[in-house]
Scaffold this motif. Structure first.
Motif, PDB file in Angstrom:
ATOM      1  N   PRO A  96     -19.775   9.194 -23.421  1.00 39.45           N
ATOM      2  CA  PRO A  96     -19.430   8.853 -24.803  1.00 39.45           C
ATOM      3  C   PRO A  96     -19.464   7.346 -25.089  1.00 39.45           C
ATOM      4  O   PRO A  96     -19.689   6.945 -26.220  1.00 39.45           O
ATOM      5  CB  PRO A  96     -18.018   9.411 -24.975  1.00 39.45           C
ATOM      6  N   LEU A  97     -19.299   6.525 -24.079  1.00 38.67           N
ATOM      7  CA  LEU A  97     -19.329   5.075 -24.298  1.00 38.67           C
ATOM      8  C   LEU A  97     -20.755   4.549 -24.444  1.00 38.67           C
ATOM      9  O   LEU A  97     -20.949   3.393 -24.816  1.00 38.67           O
ATOM     10  CB  LEU A  97     -18.618   4.345 -23.154  1.00 38.67           C
ATOM     11  N   GLU A  98     -21.717   5.407 -24.187  1.00 41.06           N
ATOM     12  CA  GLU A  98     -23.123   5.010 -24.251  1.00 41.06           C
ATOM     13  C   GLU A  98     -23.829   5.528 -25.514  1.00 41.06           C
ATOM     14  O   GLU A  98     -25.044   5.426 -25.627  1.00 41.06           O
ATOM     15  CB  GLU A  98     -23.873   5.526 -23.013  1.00 41.06           C
ATOM     16  N   LEU A  99     -23.084   6.055 -26.466  1.00 47.31           N
ATOM     17  CA  LEU A  99     -23.704   6.659 -27.647  1.00 47.31           C
ATOM     18  C   LEU A  99     -24.559   5.663 -28.433  1.00 47.31           C
ATOM     19  O   LEU A  99     -25.633   6.018 -28.918  1.00 47.31           O
ATOM     20  CB  LEU A  99     -22.648   7.294 -28.548  1.00 47.31           C
ATOM     21  N   ASP A 100     -24.110   4.427 -28.561  1.00 45.17           N
ATOM     22  CA  ASP A 100     -24.918   3.441 -29.286  1.00 45.17           C
ATOM     23  C   ASP A 100     -26.229   3.163 -28.556  1.00 45.17           C
ATOM     24  O   ASP A 100     -27.281   3.010 -29.183  1.00 45.17           O
ATOM     25  CB  ASP A 100     -24.140   2.140 -29.507  1.00 45.17           C
TER      26      ASP A 100
END
Length: 114
Positions: A96-100
Motif C-alpha cells: 500500500p505504500l507503493e501505490l503512487d
C-alpha cells in the motif's frame, strides 16, 4: 436439455484438468466444491480469488507449478469477473505504500504505448 456454452475460463480449466490426467469429478472433489457449482463455474462467472487459488493448488500438486498456467488462469478469471487478476491485486494490496509508484509506472507505460 440445452447445454450451456463454456466461457473462455471454463474451456481453459477443462483443458488443464484433462492435461493433469484428472477427471472433472476428481478435480472438483479435490478442490472441495460440489458438481453443480463446478459446472456453473465453467459456463458462468469464474470463481472468487480464494477458490481460484485452491484450484491452482490442486493443479500444481498434480502437475507441478506452472507460471504460464497461473498467469493465464488469473487473466481469464479476472476477465470473466471484470476484475484485476488475482496475482496483480495481491501485489497491489500487499504494497500500500507503493501505490503512487504503481500509478506513475502504469501512467508512464500507457503513455509510451500511445
Amino acid at each position: 436439455m440445452k447445454r450451456r456454452t463454456k466461457t473462455d475460463f471454463g474451456e481453459f480449466l477443462v483443458a488443464e484438468i484433462r492435461q493433469a490426467g484428472m477427471s472433472q469429478e476428481e478435480f472438483y472433489n479435490a478442490v472441495g466444491i460440489k458438481k453443480p457449482y463446478f459446472y456453473n463455474l465453467l459456463t458462468a462467472s469464474p470463481p472468487p480469488i480464494d477458490l481460484q487459488n485452491r484450484m491452482l493448488d490442486v493443479l500444481d500438486r498434480v502437475t507441478g507449478a506452472d507460471k504460464e498456467r497461473k498467469r493465464k488462469f488469473y487473466d481469464l478469471a479476472a476477465a470473466g469477473r471484470n476484475e484485476i487478476p488475482a496475482d496483480i491485486a495481491k501485489l497491489i494490496t500487499g504494497h500500500p505504500l507503493e501505490l503512487d509508484k504503481i500509478r506513475d509506472t502504469l501512467t508512464t507505460l500507457l503513455a509510451v504505448q500511445g
